[in-house]
Design an enzyme around this catalytic site. Sequence first.
Site, PDB file in Angstrom:
ATOM      1  N   GLY B  95       0.806  -1.216   0.000  1.00  0.00           N
ATOM      2  CA  GLY B  95       0.000   0.000   0.000  1.00  0.00           C
ATOM      3  C   GLY B  95       0.835   1.260   0.000  1.00  0.00           C
ATOM      4  CG  MET B  96       2.584   2.489   3.149  1.00  0.00           C
ATOM      5  SD  MET B  96       3.509   2.268   4.641  1.00  0.00           S
ATOM      6  CE  MET B  96       2.181   1.958   5.770  1.00  0.00           C
ATOM      7  CG  ASP B 209      -1.089  -1.118   8.668  1.00  0.00           C
ATOM      8  OD1 ASP B 209      -2.224  -1.641   8.818  1.00  0.00           O
ATOM      9  OD2 ASP B 209      -0.521  -1.054   7.570  1.00  0.00           O
TER      10      ASP B 209
END
Lengths: 182, 896
Positions: B95-96, B209
Amino acid sequence: MRGGQAVADQRPGTGDDKKLFATSYAQLRNLAERELRRFPGMGVSPTTLVHEAYLNLAGRPGVAFEERGKFLGYTARAMRGLLIDFARRQQALKRGAGFEITQLSTTIGQEVADAAELTRLSDALDELARLDPRLAEVVDLKYFCGFSFAEIARVRATSERTVQRDWEKARLLLFRDLEAGD
Amino acid sequence: MSNLDSERWRRLSGHLDRLFELPEDQWPGYLTALERDDPAAAAEVGCLLRARQDDRFAGFLGTPLPLPQPPPATTALLGRCIGPYVIEAEIGRGGMGSVWRAKRTDGRYDASVAIKMLHLAWRGRAGEQHFLLEGRLLARLDHPNIARLIDAGVLEDGQPYLVLEYVEGRPIDAYCAHGALDAEARIRLILDVTDAVAHAHRHLIVHRDLKPSNVLVTQQGTVKLLDFGIAKLVDASSEAAPTRTMLQGLTPRYAAPEQLLGNPVTTATDVYALGTMLYELLVGRHPFAGSTTAATDAELMYATLTTQPLRASVAATAQSGRRRTLGDLDNILAKALEKDAGDRYESVGDFASDLRRFLAHEPVQARPYTVGYRAVRFVRRHRGGVASAMLIALALIGTSVFALAQMLEARSQRDYALSQAQRAQAQADLTEFVIGDSLSRIPGDLVRDRLDRARRFIARRYAKSPVLAAWLLVDVSGRYIDIGEYRAAAAVLREVEAINSRVHDPIITAQFACDHAADLVLAGDLAGARTSLAVGRENLRRVDSPGPRIVAACADSAALVWQAQGDYGQAVARERAAQQMLVDAGMYAASRYTSTTNNLGRALIFAGDYRGGWWVMRDLLTLMREIGRSDTSSYWAMLSNACRALVGGGQPQQAVRLIDQALTGARRGDPGFEPPFYVAGCRAAAATLAGDPTADAQLVRATQAAGAAGYLASQTFYPAMTVISALERNELAAADSRWAALASGETHALAAGNQSAEAVRLLLVHARLDLAHGRIDAASHRLGIARSLIAARRQPINPDSYDLEVLTARAAMQNGDYANAARYAASAVALANAAAVDDTSSAWVGEALLARAQAEKALGQADAAAADARAALRHLEANLLPAQPLVVAARAAIAN
């Protein structure tokens, strides 16, 4: 963002048809979102999605698609709706509307099909389906799902040549229809 | 194509097929031949083929349409040197950003590192310094179970990157599944994770997270946490708007409620994620996944915010047939998964300690909680937040409420046999939740417009699924009621009825039958109501699990029937059961829940349990305000019930204040606001009883309005109050003439053998009038009849019993029978105490005490009389106006 229901709205057919379409659509959408989220940047092939959707749905008890071909018809139509929705959503995102948790928003400089164009094509396809459903289905399977002539022929238990002829006829009709609208 | 019909197209299609089978140089010949046989067809074919001459035709639909895809993985970084590292391969994308494997070039050691290239978007323009600073802080984390951050930097082109310890391993869930680890081994793995997390927390670094893909286990069984603090690092340097930040890079599946709501993240957020992971590892599914099918992110988010997780032991049993968790472990998981961060373990260390105690078979600290309650409280407190988080979630998944409903519908077909009712209810609940609560803060006009549109939309969209349409329309009618659009609500219900006359859905039929039964009760047709109720029940029996909403609706109607028959105990029991059913189903905010709770309060009030009724109503009013429904008509109805409870419970002044406060609030927004007659009526009744002589006019107006509205429930209550009002002011003539309007009712009620409250109440009012006139024998006679009627009802507490005892005491007193007066007064004291909202402060306790004091005085018991009189004055002064006759009499009793 609300493209999904707009497309679903236009779906002709009986209640059962609608249900099958809705089921296929939701299924494809979930799969697509999941894949995009799980492998951002990797890209997702519509063909893979349709195959996966088929495996998921056909293997489920209580879902009795009479034949693989019929299922594929629905799924291909759903896939068309999904692609149009995605295109719309991406355009919306480019204009700055909406939030996104998948990586769609970070795809910069990518060729995006114009949602309005796609919608016109979709409308023309719906009309084509009324005239000759097999032709419209070939377009859904080939253009929207990325199936090869050979695959479509296998599913339909017909010759590749026949599929190619259907494809050419569909293109002729659609092209004329879309040009006439210009 | 519009100019083609299928017949003609079939012919053209055949020609085209034949043409396509020919080599192209033979086409002109074919077409010339065709022109001779069928000139029209030839022209049409020629026209179609002309497209082939267009340049664009060759490529038309040529390349299959791809799903919108991110750009292909850049390979430009391969072989590139970053500091002392050379990039070897891309090993993943998340996602990053992208992650690459790299090696040191200076040969100082062989180990590989992972280099994470963050999306440029993550680092704001001003964020470079901040990024480097944070990176250096993170680099201080040194723990065997944390993948080290070795370096952080920014490339020349501004690309931020992190150099991390390279870990080869499987995500923890895959590792457990692969090794078929038992529960204890799984808990021990999580304990390793907690050690690492605790270490980071000591350095004031929160992971934010935690999820299985961030917890790798190496082949040697060593746990390695990835990405520690990175969420914070990228977040802190992001310039995005709060809502965006709050959801970007968030993994909805493992997000804690505070993250979904955009509230501050603390170490307790990590506790929550660890709890979720452990739950999944032990049970095999997400704590909020509910059923066996995989839930979507939106469904999980909704459940995370609004429901309590299924106890792990129950879930595990349902899932695998094996009971892998025990009570203590249930409690540990529940405590880690508390919605309020403050209710969770104070630290990861505490969580770990409890797990260790569990493994050592020692008592754990986590205590069982009251199922459901916490979730209710949380939802109440975060109402607005929950609604907006849901709306954002809906936007996120690119769908609308209706699309979501449709999705759930698709799902419910799939799981039909399994959980049809559950799905349907979730769907209705979600629809109500979003359209109900999110719209209640929007001006009425806008809501009405939205509802009008929703109505048209449903009719169009669900024309082919009439049952679903009918259900959605039932919800829409409920929303119309919420904004006071009764006419529209009724019209929508007529639509539903029309649909149902075709589809005969048992649940909709039951709904109508049960609602109709309630209407019939209010209209006085008890026999009709019973029949209608039976129809409703019969239809419910045809459905396997009809769901709490409809069962509660029918229980409500049944309670009304019992109430009309005078069996208040049964009515209360029915309402309580209905309310419990809704609470168990998690429907705390549904309008069905608020209306059932209101009915429960009203049943308690009718049963004479004013204290119970007041508590129920008070909580309900709070809930209504918290969910933003305090400007609805149902809120005013609830307010009038709360007023009745306070009046009956001995606090008429408090009741006046309650209504006045609400009126002030309403008039701030709308200066001309007039409350419904039942609210004005209750206020007037309360003021009258409190001793306010000016309330009489208002009472009379409310009585007329009630009569005009055909409000049968108040047929006796309001007119009777006007008689009492006249008596309070010592206006005997007025009392007589007001009674005249009621006299025939008394005769009818008695003749019909009606044992309901109506007959008793009329007898008691008449007796009161008799006593005021000094007709003691007549009064005693009526009181005797009333007593036998009440006795026949066998009610535990009875709303009329208190009046009966007080009046009987007064009659005995006037008769010179002081011993009996004292006895009945004592009985009245006990009844008033039992029913009082607050037994240390009740006008009716005061009244009864005063009656007893007067009897005691007449019996020569001076001390007891003085004590009772003083107590009476305390009760009376607190709840009545100074000039009220009882207050005056109590003062006189003390002075003598």
